[in-house]
Design an enzyme around this catalytic site. Structure first.
Site, mmCIF file in Angstrom:
data_model
loop_
_atom_site.group_PDB
_atom_site.id
_atom_site.type_symbol
_atom_site.label_atom_id
_atom_site.label_comp_id
_atom_site.label_asym_id
_atom_site.label_seq_id
_atom_site.Cartn_x
_atom_site.Cartn_y
_atom_site.Cartn_z
ATOM 1 N N GLY B 8 0.851 -1.194 0.000
ATOM 2 C CA GLY B 8 0.000 0.000 0.000
ATOM 3 C C GLY B 8 0.880 1.235 0.000
ATOM 4 O O GLY B 8 1.915 1.279 0.670
ATOM 5 N N ASP B 207 -8.593 -5.277 0.860
ATOM 6 C CA ASP B 207 -7.810 -6.447 0.427
ATOM 7 C C ASP B 207 -6.812 -6.914 1.490
ATOM 8 O O ASP B 207 -6.606 -8.103 1.672
ATOM 9 C CB ASP B 207 -7.041 -6.126 -0.864
ATOM 10 C CG ASP B 207 -7.946 -5.529 -1.921
ATOM 11 O OD1 ASP B 207 -9.047 -6.055 -2.113
ATOM 12 O OD2 ASP B 207 -7.549 -4.519 -2.547
ATOM 13 N N ARG B 265 -21.212 13.739 13.562
ATOM 14 C CA ARG B 265 -21.523 13.072 12.297
ATOM 15 C C ARG B 265 -22.573 11.980 12.472
ATOM 16 O O ARG B 265 -23.495 11.871 11.667
ATOM 17 C CB ARG B 265 -20.254 12.441 11.715
ATOM 18 C CG ARG B 265 -19.406 13.422 10.988
ATOM 19 C CD ARG B 265 -18.206 12.752 10.345
ATOM 20 N NE ARG B 265 -17.335 13.768 9.759
ATOM 21 C CZ ARG B 265 -16.142 13.528 9.238
ATOM 22 N NH1 ARG B 265 -15.669 12.304 9.207
ATOM 23 N NH2 ARG B 265 -15.416 14.500 8.727
#
Lengths: 232, 539
Positions: B8, B207, B265
């Site tokens: 990544g 993944d 939120r």
């Protein structure tokens, strides 16, 4: 709506073929996704869908756009970017990005002791909005004649560090962009026109030329005109 | 053969790679996409740090983070990250990050849930500019990148320690084995399991979490998914919180306001969802803010609203909905970013470092990727320096993965996985989204298990090995199914409401039973196992 897509696969014959598709979508990317539900072999990249990751740049009617922010029109011709290796259909290799940025030494070489202030940040604000989508690179005609050209995004990024007050080694940065760099640009302005972020690489290249002049580097193209050069 | 393999190349991966390389390790970064295409570029708001003690304090940052985490943020890691924050900003500044300034100081603004203005930012491009600066720094250090490689599995040695990874070379379609002493997973979150009901990049399919789970790692707090209240209705493209901060109003089609726009939120998301369940449409009204303000502060959002929704926020209120935005859970790691497998580390959104607990505070995710990404890189480099290379041979799993890819092409094409994926996103949003209940969650789990069984009937229509995007999406779908099961099991077991997880059948927080992390792993037979681990008492 009908669009045409130039498709490519290295082991198919013919390798390149123009396909016509019916599809729908608010953006070209949505339309490509819509077409892909019917033809699973159609190959393109998709990422953030909001114009910031830079993975979906393609050419539409010869001009570079981001598929995720472009509104498709009837009979549009969609093609892969130019001057980077076409892998399959609309997907191109991004490996040139790393090569060019490294050659241009587009990073902070040596930190100075100076603190960046509001004014200096604003000087490089636009340049640091680059998303490395390669649109400018694809639009650049210099690549027709010089494959080694550093090109617009790498030069913009070089300028971004040259102009950064926190960079100590400005001269080394300039030295890195002399060969196949700032003097090879034709200043046609294609890059500026296609940049989805509104960056002006042409101007950044001119700015780099200005720095080069201040460090005593001359445009080698001028010397061939006798009296314009310094060597006569 | 490398000392440290980082998987990544977003904020966490690059921070880890840079830290490990600066420590002297040989580093290889392996990534699914080109580094700057990582989802970090989508972060807009800012990165939290207390830079000066005038009025603000590290303690206040710690308190805000713990409060938002609703009991599940671990005080020790929160303290570490909040104390490290200033160093992170100074480091980012030293490598060239162009933060917005006020005179010669880094400017800071206040984000939701913060008691003081402590988010450093770079206009609305904070993530983009940090990510690109990290990439430039990695190039300066000559760190090697291997991109367009899709992570398949973690390779374990005979002693159960990490030996490397297997990847799919996206261009050739071949399976490759990459060996190294330590692996850092920095593969991002999984909010894209909600499909069209997610603000995330197409790439956020978890993944790395799937690979970790298959390798035998524990994963934790998977049921905690943050929903952003204001995503554009048809495209789920995010409209930044900055809009509400500046006075944008939430109204229904009758023009009625129904919630305090500046509440947290999760509260705002629930209020909007309730309106929608009652058959109302919800709009974000920016019209009174004026063209100048919108052009100055939300130009991207305006452009995207016009393209996607055919609505110009200057003239008409924007139709919106809440959408899955961030996954707090992930690979279970300790204070040193170590997973339950030796030599395997995780950092960033794919990891659960217990920093965010049950709900993440705005501005803490960019902080996490830098602070804990660096931590993971340093720890991995140190472990690698005292360790032998794994044996250079072809590992069994590499052969298995090659056979697996070939086998995928032989599956019959009776069921369309793209339609299944779309359906899954929809039922997850309705039943495992903002509001949850036992019956709804169990319904989705039953559907998911059915889909699991049907996977071997979902063949590919694209038969080419070369850059087969249908193949990538199918493997991603497999990962999504695998980790969504953990999400659902976690949500079913947690019979209480806390942070982002709201059970209509158990609307109260229950600390006696659930002041604990839900930990999930697969046993040797591949069966999901679950337990709770109590939160450590603050010391």
């Amino acid at each position: 709506m009908k669009i045409r897509i130039r498709r490519y696969h290295p082991s198919f014959e013919p390798k390149v073929k123009l396909f016509e598709y019916e599809g729908e979508g608010s953006t070209l990317l949505e339309m490509l996704e819509n077409i892909k539900t019917k033809d699973r072999t159609l190959t393109f990249n998709k990422g953030c869908r909001s114009g910031i990751c830079g993975c979906c740049a393609v050419k539409v009617n010869g001009k570079e756009v981001l598929a995720c922010t472009y509104e498709p029109k009837e009979n549009d011709l969609v093609e892969p970017l130019s001057f980077s290796e076409n892998i399959r259909d609309l997907v191109c290799s991004a490996s040139h990005i790393e090569t060019l940025l490294k050659r241009a030494r587009a990073f902070l070489e040596k930190p100075s002791n100076k603190k960046q202030d509001e004014e200096n940040e604003k000087t490089i604000r636009k340049q640091t909005e680059c998303i490395l989508c390669s649109s400018c690179h694809s639009s650049c005609p210099v690549y027709e004649v010089n494959k080694n050209f550093l090109g617009p995004f790498a030069l913009t990024r070089s300028y971004r560090y040259v102009a950064d007050i926190r960079e100590e080694e400005k001269r080394e940065k300039i030295e890195a962009v002399l060969k196949d760099g700032i003097w090879d640009c034709t200043l046609c302005g294609n890059c500026t026109e296609v940049c989805p972020q509104g960056i002006d690489p042409k101007n950044d290249i001119l700015m780099l030329q200005g720095y080069a002049g201040r460090f005593g580097f001359q445009n080698p193209n001028l010397s061939s005109f006798g009296s314009f050069g310094l060597d006569f | 053969m490398r000392d440290v393999i980082v998987v990544g190349a977003g904020g966490a991966g690059l921070s880890a790679a840079i830290a490990a390389a600066e420590r002297g390790a040989e580093v290889l970064v392996v990534a699914k996409t080109f580094p700057t295409q990582s989802q970090t570029c989508m972060a807009q708001g800012g990165i939290n740090a207390v830079l000066k003690q005038n009025g603000d304090s590290i303690n206040a940052h710690i308190e805000d983070t713990l409060k938002s985490g609703a009991g599940l943020a671990e005080p020790e890691i929160v303290k570490y990250v909040c104390e490290e924050a200033k160093n992170v900003i100074e480091w980012l500044d030293s490598i060239g990050t162009p933060f917005t300034r006020k005179k010669d100081e880094i400017a800071q603004r206040r984000l939701g849930g913060a008691s003081k203005p402590r988010a450093c930012y770079a206009q609305d491009f904070t993530g983009l500019k940090i990510l690109h600066t990290l990439y430039d720094r990695a190039l300066k250090l000559d760190i090697e990148f291997l991109t367009e490689r899709f992570l398949l599995n973690v390779i374990l040695d005979h002693n159960g320690e990490t030996a490397g990874i297997t990847v799919l070379n996206k261009t050739s379609g071949e399976v490759e084995q990459i060996l190294g002493k330590c692996v850092v997973l920095a593969t991002g979150g999984f909010a894209k399991v909600y499909g069209k009901f997610s603000t995330n990049s197409h790439q956020a399919t978890g993944d790395g979490i799937g690979a970790a789970l298959r390798a035998g790692c524990k994963i934790s707090n998977m049921e905690f998914v943050q929903f952003h209240p204001t995503a554009l209705y048809s495209s789920s493209v995010l409209i930044s919180e900055a809009a509400r901060g500046a006075g944008a109003k939430l109204i229904n089609q009758k023009g009625e306001r129904f919630v305090d726009e500046l509440a947290t939120r999760d509260e705002v998301a629930r209020a909007i969802f309730k309106e929608m369940e009652n058959g109302n449409e919800v709009f974000l009204d920016l019209t009174h803010l004026g063209e100048e303000f919108i052009e100055q502060n939300l130009p991207q959002e305006r452009r995207l609203a016009v393209i996607y929704e055919k609505q110009d926020p200057i003239k008409t209120p924007l139709k919106i909905k809440p959408a899955a935005h961030y996954t707090m859970g992930g690979i279970d790691v300790d204070l040193r970013m170590r997973t339950s497998i030796k030599g395997l580390y995780a950092a960033g959104e794919c990891a659960d470092a217990k920093l965010h607990g049950a709900n993440r505070l705005g501005g803490n995710s960019l902080l996490e990727v830098c602070a804990l990404g660096r931590k993971a890189g340093l720890e991995a480099a140190d472990e690698a320096s005292a360790k032998e290379f794994p044996k250079n041979r072809q590992y069994e799993i590499t052969k298995r993965d090659s056979a697996f890819i070939k086998a995928l092409f032989t599956l019959p094409n009776k069921i369309d996985f793209v339609k299944k994926r779309e359906f899954l996103g929809k039922i997850l949003y309705s039943n495992a989204g903002v509001f949850r209940s036992e019956s709804g969650l169990k319904g989705v789990l039953a559907e998911l298990r059915q889909t699991q069984k049907e996977l071997s009937f979902m063949g590919l229509k694209d038969r080419s090995l070369r850059y087969n995007t249908e193949l990538f999406e199918f493997i991603e779908f497999g990962n999504m199914i695998e980790i969504t099961e953990a999400l659902l099991v976690g949500a079913i077991n947690r019979t209480e409401s806390r942070g982002s997880h709201f059970r209509v059948d158990f609307p109260d927080r229950n600390d006696r039973s659930f002041l604990a992390h839900s930990v999930i792993w697969k046993n040797d037979e591949g069966v999901i196992c679950a337990e709770y681990r109590r939160v450590k008492e603050s010391t």
